[in-house]
Design an enzyme around this catalytic site. Sequence first.
Site, PDB file in Angstrom:
ATOM      1  N   PRO A  89       0.823  -1.219   0.000  1.00 44.32           N
ATOM      2  CA  PRO A  89       0.000   0.000   0.000  1.00 44.32           C
ATOM      3  C   PRO A  89       0.854   1.265   0.000  1.00 44.32           C
ATOM      4  O   PRO A  89       0.357   2.342  -0.334  1.00 44.32           O
ATOM      5  CB  PRO A  89      -0.802  -0.093   1.307  1.00 44.32           C
ATOM      6  CG  PRO A  89      -0.714  -1.509   1.743  1.00 44.32           C
ATOM      7  CD  PRO A  89       0.542  -2.077   1.166  1.00 44.32           C
ATOM      8  N   GLU A 116       1.710  -8.541   8.171  1.00 45.06           N
ATOM      9  CA  GLU A 116       1.727  -7.073   8.251  1.00 45.06           C
ATOM     10  C   GLU A 116       2.619  -6.464   7.181  1.00 45.06           C
ATOM     11  O   GLU A 116       2.898  -5.268   7.197  1.00 45.06           O
ATOM     12  CB  GLU A 116       2.186  -6.612   9.642  1.00 45.06           C
ATOM     13  CG  GLU A 116       1.130  -6.764  10.722  1.00 45.06           C
ATOM     14  CD  GLU A 116      -0.214  -6.147  10.344  1.00 45.06           C
ATOM     15  OE1 GLU A 116      -0.233  -4.988   9.886  1.00 45.06           O
ATOM     16  OE2 GLU A 116      -1.232  -6.835  10.495  1.00 45.06           O
ATOM     17  N   ARG A 153      -4.075  -8.051 -21.196  1.00 45.11           N
ATOM     18  CA  ARG A 153      -5.032  -7.625 -22.240  1.00 45.11           C
ATOM     19  C   ARG A 153      -4.440  -6.552 -23.164  1.00 45.11           C
ATOM     20  O   ARG A 153      -4.978  -6.306 -24.244  1.00 45.11           O
ATOM     21  CB  ARG A 153      -6.359  -7.177 -21.627  1.00 45.11           C
ATOM     22  CG  ARG A 153      -6.315  -5.898 -20.849  1.00 45.11           C
ATOM     23  CD  ARG A 153      -7.554  -5.755 -19.983  1.00 45.11           C
ATOM     24  NE  ARG A 153      -8.794  -5.875 -20.740  1.00 45.11           N
ATOM     25  CZ  ARG A 153      -9.294  -4.959 -21.543  1.00 45.11           C
ATOM     26  NH1 ARG A 153      -8.657  -3.820 -21.687  1.00 45.11           N
ATOM     27  NH2 ARG A 153     -10.414  -5.143 -22.197  1.00 45.11           N
ATOM     28  N   ASP A 168     -10.570   1.622 -24.790  1.00 47.16           N
ATOM     29  CA  ASP A 168     -10.832   1.511 -23.353  1.00 47.16           C
ATOM     30  C   ASP A 168     -10.639   2.846 -22.642  1.00 47.16           C
ATOM     31  O   ASP A 168      -9.911   3.716 -23.118  1.00 47.16           O
ATOM     32  CB  ASP A 168      -9.861   0.514 -22.707  1.00 47.16           C
ATOM     33  CG  ASP A 168     -10.314  -0.925 -22.895  1.00 47.16           C
ATOM     34  OD1 ASP A 168     -11.459  -1.132 -23.314  1.00 47.16           O
ATOM     35  OD2 ASP A 168      -9.496  -1.824 -22.618  1.00 47.16           O
TER      36      ASP A 168
HETATM   37  N1  SAM Z   1       0.625  -3.353   7.336  1.00 45.50           N
HETATM   38  C1  SAM Z   1       0.527  -3.028   5.947  1.00 45.50           C
HETATM   39  C2  SAM Z   1       0.135  -1.583   5.791  1.00 45.50           C
HETATM   40  O1  SAM Z   1      -0.692  -1.101   6.595  1.00 45.50           O
HETATM   41  O2  SAM Z   1       0.609  -0.942   4.832  1.00 45.50           O
HETATM   42  C3  SAM Z   1      -0.504  -3.883   5.241  1.00 45.50           C
HETATM   43  C4  SAM Z   1      -0.067  -5.276   5.008  1.00 45.50           C
HETATM   44  S1  SAM Z   1      -1.268  -6.182   4.095  1.00 45.50           S
HETATM   45  C5  SAM Z   1      -2.319  -6.810   5.337  1.00 45.50           C
HETATM   46  C6  SAM Z   1      -0.362  -7.579   3.521  1.00 45.50           C
HETATM   47  C7  SAM Z   1       0.140  -7.486   2.108  1.00 45.50           C
HETATM   48  O3  SAM Z   1      -0.927  -7.281   1.213  1.00 45.50           O
HETATM   49  C8  SAM Z   1       1.122  -6.380   1.806  1.00 45.50           C
HETATM   50  O4  SAM Z   1       2.436  -6.709   2.169  1.00 45.50           O
HETATM   51  C9  SAM Z   1       0.985  -6.226   0.303  1.00 45.50           C
HETATM   52  O5  SAM Z   1       1.787  -7.153  -0.400  1.00 45.50           O
HETATM   53  C10 SAM Z   1      -0.489  -6.569   0.080  1.00 45.50           C
HETATM   54  N2  SAM Z   1      -1.329  -5.363  -0.090  1.00 45.50           N
HETATM   55  C11 SAM Z   1      -2.273  -4.934   0.764  1.00 45.50           C
HETATM   56  N3  SAM Z   1      -2.864  -3.829   0.299  1.00 45.50           N
HETATM   57  C12 SAM Z   1      -2.301  -3.559  -0.897  1.00 45.50           C
HETATM   58  C13 SAM Z   1      -2.478  -2.530  -1.858  1.00 45.50           C
HETATM   59  N4  SAM Z   1      -3.357  -1.544  -1.683  1.00 45.50           N
HETATM   60  N5  SAM Z   1      -1.712  -2.569  -2.976  1.00 45.50           N
HETATM   61  C14 SAM Z   1      -0.804  -3.554  -3.161  1.00 45.50           C
HETATM   62  N6  SAM Z   1      -0.586  -4.549  -2.270  1.00 45.50           N
HETATM   63  C15 SAM Z   1      -1.323  -4.551  -1.148  1.00 45.50           C
END
Ligand code: SAM
Length: 225
Positions: A89, A116, A153, A168
Amino acid sequence: MFHTQALTLFPEFFHSPMSCSIPSRALAAGLVSFEAIQIRDFATDKHHKVDDTPYGGGPGMLMKPEPVVAAIREARIRQPETHVVMLTPSGTTFNQAKALEYIEKPGITLLCGRYEGFDERIVDYVDEELSLGDYVLSGGEPAAVSVLDALIRLLPGVLGSSESAVLDSFTEAGILDWPHYTRPEEFEGKRVPDVLLSGNHAAIEQWRRKQSALRSRKRKQHSED
Ligand code: SAM
């Protein structure tokens, strides 16, 4: 061929998305390759541990650097020119321009987190950090599937002419697709706009462009609010 890989604790997550519809056709036609690499295979201790508690305390577990970095190295051995993207994120937000940029590369490796997230030192071993948007998923796999689908795609030869990606949304920066209608002409009192039934191609084209511009402006206003 465009080479894709996912580094993941759940290779099975990719079975169904890669065996349906457009991705499956692209794989069968040899336009794209896909391999899911199990990160746990790179854990060297006897319990194949991939996570550990955070220094400084706090809830949850983090992905350990040793198995993840070993998996990244293996991905680079299998595809030496691959672009390694960590899904998080905290990364820059994915969009159509990024998708167009990625398909110009020889291939892409998507690193999927769980728990996490990652030990921060892993960032030094990837080429880029990418987010799907401002929300939190339980793992990187659903994000990886979305990125893969958006890329596949766009690859030349994947879509037939009847389903071309050229029209698109976002093909032109920020411009959304126009509204589409199919049969019946009237559904629960809602009629298809007369212009689309007129057979007047110039008027239809003009209407579509106008609708596209209106939608795009409306979306822009919403995101600025
Ligand atoms: N503790 C992290 C934070 O608050 O930023 C969130 C970890 S999340 C529960 C677990 C994994 O999901 C991350 O390491 C990432 O690989 C993936 N993930 C979660 N949200 C994402 C997003 N918006 N974009 C890309 N990957 C995401």
